[in-house]
Design an enzyme around this catalytic site. Structure first.
Site, PDB file in Angstrom:
ATOM      1  N   GLN A  91      47.801   7.659  44.680  1.00  0.00           N
ATOM      2  CA  GLN A  91      49.124   6.804  45.214  1.00  0.00           C
ATOM      3  C   GLN A  91      48.829   7.524  46.406  1.00  0.00           C
ATOM      4  OE1 GLN A  91      52.847   7.966  42.630  1.00  0.00           O
ATOM      5  NE2 GLN A  91      52.289   7.269  41.583  1.00  0.00           N
ATOM      6  N   HIS A 156      53.687  10.721  44.202  1.00  0.00           N
ATOM      7  CA  HIS A 156      55.309  10.244  44.347  1.00  0.00           C
ATOM      8  C   HIS A 156      55.177  11.324  46.206  1.00  0.00           C
ATOM      9  CE1 HIS A 156      56.822  11.119  40.372  1.00  0.00           C
ATOM     10  NE2 HIS A 156      55.592  10.369  40.306  1.00  0.00           N
ATOM     11  N   GLU A 249      67.340   4.706  41.263  1.00  0.00           N
ATOM     12  CA  GLU A 249      68.453   5.127  41.334  1.00  0.00           C
ATOM     13  C   GLU A 249      68.449   4.637  42.612  1.00  0.00           C
ATOM     14  OE1 GLU A 249      68.885   8.507  40.501  1.00  0.00           O
ATOM     15  OE2 GLU A 249      69.644   9.507  41.358  1.00  0.00           O
ATOM     16  N   TYR A 259      71.465  15.710  44.352  1.00  0.00           N
ATOM     17  CA  TYR A 259      71.702  14.384  43.670  1.00  0.00           C
ATOM     18  C   TYR A 259      70.863  14.530  42.835  1.00  0.00           C
ATOM     19  CZ  TYR A 259      73.832  12.188  47.773  1.00  0.00           C
ATOM     20  OH  TYR A 259      74.802  12.133  48.538  1.00  0.00           O
ATOM     21  N   TYR A 270      57.573  10.213  30.324  1.00  0.00           N
ATOM     22  CA  TYR A 270      57.422   9.124  29.794  1.00  0.00           C
ATOM     23  C   TYR A 270      56.523   9.005  28.420  1.00  0.00           C
ATOM     24  CZ  TYR A 270      56.821   7.584  34.512  1.00  0.00           C
ATOM     25  OH  TYR A 270      57.406   7.638  35.906  1.00  0.00           O
TER      26      TYR A 270
END
Length: 381
Positions: A91, A156, A249, A259, A270
């Site tokens: 990514q 990520h 979210e 959080y 997953y």
């Protein structure tokens, strides 16, 4: 000629409504018909865009490491030189782009990107340089922030950038797919950080002066934040993040608050198994999401609509969806989400970024090896 024919057929099969760039598409929406035009195509995994002042020309990042200017009429410029070397794996790559709040004077462009370390693992870095007067190169590019330690093996990075009204730069970071690090205050994984434009730490950051705590941290307990924007009506920074399987979210991060990830989450692994560290959806001492999707759209990009062009969209929030291949419209009443609509699903395209142009149209990037830039308006009832 055969490879070119095959490429054209493949693109048409993947994006049937976008096969003819010059044509206008009209798609249904709750408020009338969406008017969708393809501004540019053939982009290599585009990730973000930023509008240049004085028109609708824009800077667009491509994940392999290119920064380009796309003109108002859809001309895709050559790669701008002076862009840092990026780690184009998984990514990772060249990610977000924002302009300095004083760009007309200093011509400064900020980029976030994946940067590899000596051990082969990577993290998010942010740097800045000046766009040359002829707009062909970034000059004096300097890295002002590095996510430490470098832990990502390709996942990520998060990586959205946004300036607030006071000129502070917020960087929304992922936890590099290392869950527990989001709770570790001696690491910058899974954090929203707040720095000065030159990379220095503001003296009023919530953890300044504490031992074994990174002073750049504004909030923590985040998973993979791929959306951040300044609410134009309140001046607050909003972010959003991917949950695992479920639990995407939206948050309005407050200084020093936790959080929850991975202790508090609405998602599961997953594999279908629970998150090992999870204690439930609501955990004492941790902040509940401002808004949550129990089924993950795979959200990316975020834009508040504050423009008189399409009044039906006033006080709406637009978010791209990668997994469900849609543009999500959230109607707001104050800060509360009161209605949701899924748009552009007919295109069957992963929406990576969405921004509101100075003309009031939505500009949308699709995440693909042959990505496109769309211009979306509304023919209201």
């Amino acid at each position: 000629m055969l490879p070119r024919v095959l490429t054209t057929l493949t693109a048409a099969a993947l994006f049937p409504l976008l096969a003819h760039a010059a044509s206008e598409q009209r798609l249904p929406s709750e408020d009338g018909e969406l008017i969708v035009n393809t501004v540019a195509q053939g982009l290599r995994q585009p990730w973000a865009l930023a509008f240049l002042p004085g028109g609708t020309d824009m800077l667009v990042t491509e994940r392999p490491g290119n920064l380009r200017i796309i003109s108002a009429d859809g001309k895709v410029g050559p790669a701008i030189s002076g862009v840092p070397k990026v780690w184009y794996e998984g990514q990772g790559g060249l990610l977000d782009v924002v302009l300095s709040p004083s760009f007309p004077k200093d011509r400064t462009v900020y980029l976030s990107f994946a940067e590899v370390g000596d051990d082969g693992k990577a993290g998010t870095a942010v740097g800045r340089g000046q766009l040359s007067q002829d707009r062909t190169r970034l000059e004096h590019f300097t890295v002002i922030f590095r996510q430490t330690p470098k832990l990502s093996e390709g996942n990520h990075f998060g990586s959205r950038l946004v300036f607030d009204r006071d000129g502070f730069l917020f960087i929304a970071l992922g936890e590099n797919n290392q869950r527990a690090t989001a709770q570790d205050l001696d690491k910058l994984q899974g954090k929203l950080v707040r720095i000065l434009p030159d990379g220095e730490v503001p003296k009023d950051n919530p953890f300044v002066g504490q031992d074994n705590v990174k002073p750049q941290i504004w909030s923590f307990g985040h998973r993979n934040q791929q959306g951040a924007a300044l609410n134009p009506w309140t001046g607050k920074i909003w972010t959003h993040e991917h949950g695992p399987r479920g639990g995407d979210e939206i948050n309005i991060p407050q200084a020093g608050k936790n959080y929850g990830w991975p202790i508090a989450t609405h998602g599961i692994n997953y594999s279908g198994q629970p998150i090992p560290e999870a204690q439930g959806k609501h955990v004492e001492g941790m902040q509940d999401p401002h808004h949550v999707w129990e089924k993950s759209p795979g959200i990316s990009g975020m834009a508040f609509y504050d423009n008189p062009t399409f009044t039906a969209w006033d006080h709406n929030l637009f978010i791209g969806a990668l997994a469900t291949e849609e543009l999500i419209r959230l109607q707001l009443k104050g800060d509360k989400v009161v209605h949701e609509e899924r748009m552009l699903s007919e295109l069957k395209a992963r929406i990576r970024d969405v921004r509101v142009g100075p003309d009031g149209y939505l500009y949308v990037l699709t995440d693909a090896k042959d990505g496109v830039l769309l211009k979306v308006g509304l023919d209201a009832r």
